[in-house]
Design a protein around this motif. Structure first.
Motif, PDB file in Angstrom:
ATOM      1  N   VAL A  38       0.836  -1.202   0.000  1.00 31.24           N
ATOM      2  CA  VAL A  38       0.000   0.000   0.000  1.00 31.24           C
ATOM      3  C   VAL A  38       0.872   1.253   0.000  1.00 31.24           C
ATOM      4  CG1 VAL A  38      -1.641   1.360   1.359  1.00 31.24           C
ATOM      5  CG2 VAL A  38      -2.005  -1.089   1.067  1.00 31.24           C
ATOM      6  N   TYR A  39       1.881   1.267   0.867  1.00 34.41           N
ATOM      7  CA  TYR A  39       2.766   2.433   0.943  1.00 34.41           C
ATOM      8  C   TYR A  39       3.615   2.574  -0.316  1.00 34.41           C
ATOM      9  CZ  TYR A  39       1.566   3.232   5.827  1.00 34.41           C
ATOM     10  OH  TYR A  39       0.898   3.533   6.981  1.00 34.41           O
ATOM     11  N   LEU A  40       3.981   1.448  -0.923  1.00 33.19           N
ATOM     12  CA  LEU A  40       4.766   1.525  -2.160  1.00 33.19           C
ATOM     13  C   LEU A  40       3.914   2.028  -3.317  1.00 33.19           C
ATOM     14  CD1 LEU A  40       6.931  -1.722  -1.914  1.00 33.19           C
ATOM     15  CD2 LEU A  40       7.416   0.596  -1.101  1.00 33.19           C
ATOM     16  N   LYS A  41       2.629   1.687  -3.323  1.00 34.32           N
ATOM     17  CA  LYS A  41       1.723   2.218  -4.346  1.00 34.32           C
ATOM     18  C   LYS A  41       1.542   3.725  -4.174  1.00 34.32           C
ATOM     19  CE  LYS A  41      -0.952  -1.971  -5.335  1.00 34.32           C
ATOM     20  NZ  LYS A  41      -2.282  -2.630  -5.229  1.00 34.32           N
ATOM     21  N   LEU A  42       1.508   4.175  -2.923  1.00 28.29           N
ATOM     22  CA  LEU A  42       1.453   5.618  -2.674  1.00 28.29           C
ATOM     23  C   LEU A  42       2.689   6.297  -3.251  1.00 28.29           C
ATOM     24  CD1 LEU A  42       0.433   8.211  -1.242  1.00 28.29           C
ATOM     25  CD2 LEU A  42       1.660   7.419   0.801  1.00 28.29           C
ATOM     26  N   ARG A  43       3.861   5.713  -3.015  1.00 31.98           N
ATOM     27  CA  ARG A  43       5.099   6.262  -3.562  1.00 31.98           C
ATOM     28  C   ARG A  43       5.053   6.328  -5.084  1.00 31.98           C
ATOM     29  NH1 ARG A  43       9.787   2.113  -3.710  1.00 31.98           N
ATOM     30  NH2 ARG A  43       8.246   1.323  -5.184  1.00 31.98           N
ATOM     31  N   ASP A  44       4.620   5.223  -5.710  1.00 30.69           N
ATOM     32  CA  ASP A  44       4.584   5.171  -7.170  1.00 30.69           C
ATOM     33  C   ASP A  44       3.623   6.214  -7.739  1.00 30.69           C
ATOM     34  OD1 ASP A  44       6.345   3.082  -6.964  1.00 30.69           O
ATOM     35  OD2 ASP A  44       4.852   1.512  -7.300  1.00 30.69           O
ATOM     36  N   ALA A  45       2.478   6.383  -7.074  1.00 31.27           N
ATOM     37  CA  ALA A  45       1.499   7.367  -7.540  1.00 31.27           C
ATOM     38  C   ALA A  45       2.063   8.778  -7.442  1.00 31.27           C
ATOM     39  CB  ALA A  45       0.206   7.247  -6.739  1.00 31.27           C
ATOM     40  N   CYS A  46       2.784   9.063  -6.363  1.00 31.80           N
ATOM     41  CA  CYS A  46       3.406  10.380  -6.198  1.00 31.80           C
ATOM     42  C   CYS A  46       4.418  10.638  -7.311  1.00 31.80           C
ATOM     43  CB  CYS A  46       4.079  10.483  -4.830  1.00 31.80           C
ATOM     44  SG  CYS A  46       2.936  10.559  -3.431  1.00 31.80           S
ATOM     45  N   HIS A  47       5.229   9.632  -7.612  1.00 38.06           N
ATOM     46  CA  HIS A  47       6.246   9.790  -8.650  1.00 38.06           C
ATOM     47  C   HIS A  47       5.605   9.988 -10.021  1.00 38.06           C
ATOM     48  CE1 HIS A  47       9.590   7.674  -6.123  1.00 38.06           C
ATOM     49  NE2 HIS A  47       9.208   8.806  -5.625  1.00 38.06           N
ATOM     50  N   GLU A  48       4.532   9.252 -10.300  1.00 40.07           N
ATOM     51  CA  GLU A  48       3.850   9.398 -11.586  1.00 40.07           C
ATOM     52  C   GLU A  48       3.270  10.798 -11.763  1.00 40.07           C
ATOM     53  OE1 GLU A  48       0.945   6.347 -11.884  1.00 40.07           O
ATOM     54  OE2 GLU A  48       2.403   4.712 -12.034  1.00 40.07           O
TER      55      GLU A  48
ATOM     56  N   GLY B 270       4.603  13.401 -10.459  1.00 38.67           N
ATOM     57  CA  GLY B 270       5.688  14.362 -10.351  1.00 38.67           C
ATOM     58  C   GLY B 270       5.785  15.023  -8.993  1.00 38.67           C
ATOM     59  N   ASN B 271       5.211  14.377  -7.968  1.00 39.29           N
ATOM     60  CA  ASN B 271       5.218  14.927  -6.614  1.00 39.29           C
ATOM     61  C   ASN B 271       6.111  14.094  -5.698  1.00 39.29           C
ATOM     62  OD1 ASN B 271       3.254  16.882  -7.320  1.00 39.29           O
ATOM     63  ND2 ASN B 271       1.626  15.375  -7.011  1.00 39.29           N
ATOM     64  N   PRO B 272       6.692  14.715  -4.690  1.00 31.63           N
ATOM     65  CA  PRO B 272       7.466  13.935  -3.717  1.00 31.63           C
ATOM     66  C   PRO B 272       6.542  13.167  -2.785  1.00 31.63           C
ATOM     67  CG  PRO B 272       7.363  16.226  -3.029  1.00 31.63           C
ATOM     68  CD  PRO B 272       6.715  16.159  -4.396  1.00 31.63           C
ATOM     69  N   VAL B 273       7.049  12.115  -2.184  1.00 33.19           N
ATOM     70  CA  VAL B 273       6.293  11.391  -1.162  1.00 33.19           C
ATOM     71  C   VAL B 273       6.115  12.315   0.033  1.00 33.19           C
ATOM     72  CG1 VAL B 273       6.326   9.430   0.431  1.00 33.19           C
ATOM     73  CG2 VAL B 273       7.158   9.149  -1.910  1.00 33.19           C
ATOM     74  N   PRO B 274       4.904  12.420   0.598  1.00 30.75           N
ATOM     75  CA  PRO B 274       4.723  13.264   1.794  1.00 30.75           C
ATOM     76  C   PRO B 274       5.763  12.928   2.851  1.00 30.75           C
ATOM     77  CG  PRO B 274       2.589  12.498   1.001  1.00 30.75           C
ATOM     78  CD  PRO B 274       3.633  11.781   0.185  1.00 30.75           C
ATOM     79  N   ARG B 275       6.317  13.954   3.474  1.00 27.64           N
ATOM     80  CA  ARG B 275       7.433  13.782   4.394  1.00 27.64           C
ATOM     81  C   ARG B 275       7.141  12.785   5.503  1.00 27.64           C
ATOM     82  NH1 ARG B 275      12.014  16.604   5.291  1.00 27.64           N
ATOM     83  NH2 ARG B 275      11.374  18.179   3.782  1.00 27.64           N
ATOM     84  N   GLN B 276       5.883  12.789   6.003  1.00 26.14           N
ATOM     85  CA  GLN B 276       5.573  11.896   7.131  1.00 26.14           C
ATOM     86  C   GLN B 276       5.587  10.428   6.740  1.00 26.14           C
ATOM     87  OE1 GLN B 276       3.492  14.007   5.639  1.00 26.14           O
ATOM     88  NE2 GLN B 276       1.322  13.445   5.846  1.00 26.14           N
ATOM     89  N   TYR B 277       5.604  10.134   5.423  1.00 26.81           N
ATOM     90  CA  TYR B 277       5.604   8.746   4.976  1.00 26.81           C
ATOM     91  C   TYR B 277       6.944   8.305   4.401  1.00 26.81           C
ATOM     92  CZ  TYR B 277       0.567   9.450   5.269  1.00 26.81           C
ATOM     93  OH  TYR B 277      -0.699   9.744   5.708  1.00 26.81           O
ATOM     94  N   GLU B 278       7.918   9.215   4.293  1.00 24.25           N
ATOM     95  CA  GLU B 278       9.184   8.888   3.636  1.00 24.25           C
ATOM     96  C   GLU B 278       9.872   7.690   4.298  1.00 24.25           C
ATOM     97  OE1 GLU B 278      11.462  12.457   3.709  1.00 24.25           O
ATOM     98  OE2 GLU B 278      10.602  13.244   1.856  1.00 24.25           O
ATOM     99  N   HIS B 279      10.005   7.740   5.623  1.00 33.44           N
ATOM    100  CA  HIS B 279      10.699   6.661   6.329  1.00 33.44           C
ATOM    101  C   HIS B 279       9.937   5.343   6.197  1.00 33.44           C
ATOM    102  CE1 HIS B 279      12.839   4.437   9.384  1.00 33.44           C
ATOM    103  NE2 HIS B 279      11.705   4.218  10.024  1.00 33.44           N
TER     104      HIS B 279
END
Length: 347
Positions: free
Chosen positions: A149-159, A161-170
């Motif tokens: 789920v968290y990796l899909k959030l990352r992929d969606a952000c990258h698609e 052109g947005n960074p992953v929200p800071r609170q979820y980076e770690h």
């Protein structure tokens, strides 16, 4: 054709139940969920037949197997395995709400990536440890599903052109490393099972494989630049320092390149920019320091950084610092003399 509303007693009860639920405050709903969790202990709960622990990075994960064969991870260690630090209350604490989802999946940003199947399978499992102590866990199969789920959030952000929200980076970094590590262990365990080798392998063999991979992955994200390096830049440039979490001016990246990488070793900046080029959006797939070796590259970087910070502390102005820096650590030539680099870093 319009459907006539049902006036059956069951329909009326359901309607009334929804109305009452909507009227409840968040605190009242949480209290109902807690009371429901406590009530579960009044019923018979299974007792673990097997127990053990294994390590994921720096976290120790407690596992258990129930009489029906379900493999569990205790709630607290499940959270630590995905990079969440929050812990439940001792014994009966259940980090979920009346709506059903555990708190680590309740963020609105995660909603698009939670399937109905996953939502229905996140019910905490009440059980007793072999010692008789009551405990709460989750089906171990949830670990890679929640990580996904968290990796899909990352992929969606990258698609987008947005960074992953800071609170979820770690959490995203942890989930990525854990997912890959478990995949490697999984294929080894599968081969060992079908060949019968599991009967003769050392019981710590799979743990060693997981440790080796995760240590390498987590090391790739280790913090290499002390906060004081950036604080001193802000002081010398007479900028207001508001902490590391506040976005830094883009020129700081240029300063880092000039102060550190252009002076670290001959040819190193040119080599790094070749291995780690910018994409069409102007971003790089990794940090430059992730291409440095542990035995030579990182020690050289650390030594240079602390020497530079020392010069910064002695300086009263940016121009004074740069004068001393150019005298002590002039920019290097193009002949690379030290084995500073690792192989390619995965994006």
């Amino acid at each position: 054709m319009a459907t006539k509303k049902s006036n059956t007693p069951d329909a009326s009860k359901a309607k009334g139940g929804h109305a009452r639920a909507e009227a409840l405050t968040k605190g009242q709903r949480q209290e109902i969920a807690r009371n429901a969790a406590l009530a579960r202990w009044d019923a018979d709960v299974p007792q673990a037949t097997h127990e053990g622990t294994f390590s994921i990075g720096d976290s120790s994960v407690a596992a258990a197997v129930l009489p029906n064969g379900v493999r569990l991870l205790t709630q607290a260690t499940f959270l630590r395995a995905i990079g969440r630090s929050r812990s439940p209350k001792a014994g009966t604490g259940v980090l979920s709400t009346a709506e059903g989802l555990p708190f680590f999946l309740q963020a609105e940003a995660l909603n698009p990536f939670i399937t109905e199947e996953l939502a229905q399978s996140t019910t905490p499992i009440f059980f007793r440890e072999k010692s008789g102590k009551r405990s709460v866990g989750y089906d171990a199969k949830l670990l890679p599903l929640v990580a996904e789920v968290y990796l899909k959030l990352r992929d969606a952000c990258h698609e987008e052109g947005n960074p992953v929200p800071r609170q979820y980076e770690h959490i995203v970094r942890t989930c990525d490393a854990v997912t890959r590590g478990l995949a490697r262990v999984g294929i080894v365990a599968l081969i060992d099972e079908v060949t019968g080798y599991q009967e003769v392998r050392d019981r710590q063999a799979l743990q060693a494989i997981l440790d080796q991979y995760l240590q390498r992955e987590f090391a790739a994200w280790a913090k290499r630049f002390p906060d004081d390096f950036y604080k001193q830049i802000f002081r010398l440039r007479q900028w207001e320092w508001r902490g590391m979490k506040v976005n830094r001016p883009q020129v700081v990246a240029h300063y880092t390149k000039d102060i550190v990488y252009a002076r670290l070793a001959p040819g190193i900046l040119k080599e790094l920019e070749g291995r780690n080029p910018k994409d069409e959006k102007g971003t790089r797939k990794a940090r430059h320091h992730q291409f440095l070796t542990e035995d030579v590259g990182h020690p050289a970087l650390a030594q240079h950084l602390y020497a530079v910070i020392g010069l910064m502390r002695l300086s009263d102005s940016w121009s004074q610092f740069m004068t001393m820096l150019n005298r002590a650590y002039p920019k290097r030539g193009e002949t690379l003399e030290l084995p500073l680099f690792t192989g390619e870093v995965e994006s």
